[in-house]
Design an enzyme around this catalytic site. Sequence first.
Site, PDB file in Angstrom:
ATOM      1  N   ASN A 122       0.844  -1.202   0.000  1.00 17.92           N
ATOM      2  CA  ASN A 122       0.000   0.000   0.000  1.00 17.92           C
ATOM      3  C   ASN A 122       0.880   1.253   0.000  1.00 17.92           C
ATOM      4  O   ASN A 122       2.099   1.158  -0.051  1.00 17.92           O
ATOM      5  CB  ASN A 122      -0.954  -0.025   1.198  1.00 17.92           C
ATOM      6  CG  ASN A 122      -0.193  -0.192   2.490  1.00 17.92           C
ATOM      7  OD1 ASN A 122       0.637   0.625   2.842  1.00 17.92           O
ATOM      8  ND2 ASN A 122      -0.460  -1.289   3.198  1.00 17.92           N
ATOM      9  N   LYS A 131       8.199 -17.618 -10.626  1.00 19.86           N
ATOM     10  CA  LYS A 131       7.555 -16.466 -11.239  1.00 19.86           C
ATOM     11  C   LYS A 131       6.318 -16.927 -12.027  1.00 19.86           C
ATOM     12  O   LYS A 131       6.412 -17.886 -12.798  1.00 19.86           O
ATOM     13  CB  LYS A 131       8.555 -15.766 -12.159  1.00 19.86           C
ATOM     14  CG  LYS A 131       8.022 -14.498 -12.752  1.00 19.86           C
ATOM     15  CD  LYS A 131       9.027 -13.858 -13.699  1.00 19.86           C
ATOM     16  CE  LYS A 131       8.360 -12.735 -14.459  1.00 19.86           C
ATOM     17  NZ  LYS A 131       9.082 -12.362 -15.644  1.00 19.86           N
ATOM     18  N   LYS A 142     -13.566   1.151  15.595  1.00 20.53           N
ATOM     19  CA  LYS A 142     -12.257   0.472  15.727  1.00 20.53           C
ATOM     20  C   LYS A 142     -11.761   0.523  17.163  1.00 20.53           C
ATOM     21  O   LYS A 142     -11.193  -0.445  17.678  1.00 20.53           O
ATOM     22  CB  LYS A 142     -11.221   1.115  14.795  1.00 20.53           C
ATOM     23  CG  LYS A 142     -11.364   0.610  13.379  1.00 20.53           C
ATOM     24  CD  LYS A 142     -10.431   1.253  12.387  1.00 20.53           C
ATOM     25  CE  LYS A 142     -10.939   0.912  10.990  1.00 20.53           C
ATOM     26  NZ  LYS A 142     -10.310   1.634   9.921  1.00 20.53           N
ATOM     27  N   LYS A 156     -11.325  -3.148  18.765  1.00 14.30           N
ATOM     28  CA  LYS A 156      -9.948  -3.606  18.942  1.00 14.30           C
ATOM     29  C   LYS A 156      -9.453  -3.348  20.364  1.00 14.30           C
ATOM     30  O   LYS A 156      -8.274  -3.510  20.648  1.00 14.30           O
ATOM     31  CB  LYS A 156      -9.043  -2.943  17.903  1.00 14.30           C
ATOM     32  CG  LYS A 156      -9.543  -3.167  16.465  1.00 14.30           C
ATOM     33  CD  LYS A 156      -8.513  -2.817  15.424  1.00 14.30           C
ATOM     34  CE  LYS A 156      -9.102  -2.921  14.018  1.00 14.30           C
ATOM     35  NZ  LYS A 156      -8.096  -2.985  12.975  1.00 14.30           N
TER      36      LYS A 156
END
Length: 406
Positions: free
Chosen positions: A210, A289, A337, A341
Amino acid sequence: MSFRGKSILLGVSGGIAAYKAVALCSRLVQAGADVKVIMTESAAKFVSPLTFQAISRNQVMTDTFEEKDPSVVSHIHLADHADLVVIAPATANMIAKLALGLGDDMLSTTLLAVTSPIVVAPAMNVHMYSHPAVVHNMELLRQRGITFIEPGEGQLACGYVGKGRLAEPEEIVTALAAILNRGKLLSGRKVMVTAGGTQERIDPVRYLTNDSSGKMGYAIARTARDMGAEVTLISGPSSLPVPAGVEHVPVLSALDMLEAVTSRFEQADIVIKSAAVADYRPAEASPLKIKKKDEELTIRLVKNPDILKTLGERKTGQFLVGFAAETNDVIEHAKDKLQRKNCDMIVANDVTEEGAGFGTDSNRVIFLEASGTVEPLPKMSKEAVAERLLSRIAERLAGRVGGGRS
Ligand code: CTP
């Protein structure tokens, strides 16, 4: 504000704002500091060393080879005995020397030997201040843990109106007091920080990742170190330099990070999960690959463990902080959250906002705490966010019975 018992090294480089450094020196001396001044040759063209000598009641150094006391090597002695170093005004040239590690005069040579915090207060023409080389050097120095006191805007000596005026002596004194103070805020605490993005292997030459740069987490690690904590930085791949004095544990995948974090969790007092962990990974990484064959390729992804949630379930009093990068309904998602969490705090930000989120040097965040407090902060540098976050955590820990784990 008392500086009693503190030794401050004041570096004055050559700009017209050198005259303001006289007022700064005077305020520090009045507040009880022992101020030693080093001037560059150019600074001595603006203000006489005798002025600083009279105010600081200490000998002023300008020449590396002018060793007046045979029992010491001056630049090492001055560096060793400073609790804090401030360069005011700092010219573009002095900033460049510091960034490059050059030591061709008394001030730059001494700076190479300094191990205490360094504060830089730049002053220059508005165009010089925004020159890419100056911007780059300042960013490099920030990454090395140097604190900048931004110049103010207004009428400059060169005739321009803009950013470049040396910050006012009062402002500099306040910042120096805060820095001297912060060295104790987290002393004796063990802080674990995660940073960067994870890499999830597809095959030997490809992976999923990311946009996380690691800037926020690295800033937190540096600031926690400066506040006196023992810091472990568990980081996905990042091009940023690892802060000196910080234990660095490099990891690649979310599973690696889970292992690195959980095996150190028990010893930590504060855990800050600023890493952008991949939610999914390829079900299997191909050992060879993958060759292109069909028109379409499907890669099956499986869910990664939620590291933060795992820590929330195992928590035995650690102060647990998560991050929430959102694109919509920021507070609502962040609250969810925080609860789900079992965190003590969530730092939320809207990553679609300009100057906030991945890759930027600034951030606009909201602190949400388990107590129900929601505090939006204005846009500020990632360094400043780190400072506010860690100061808040230090406050909360100090407020706990016994000052430690709850
Ligand atoms: N996090 C984690 N492990 C994961 C995913 C996220 O530890 N597998 C942590 C991040 O480090 C961050 C917090 O959880 O501190 C929130 O991450 P974010 O990606 O915003 O939330 P998600 O739980 O992944 O939720 P969603 O993607 O649905 O927004």
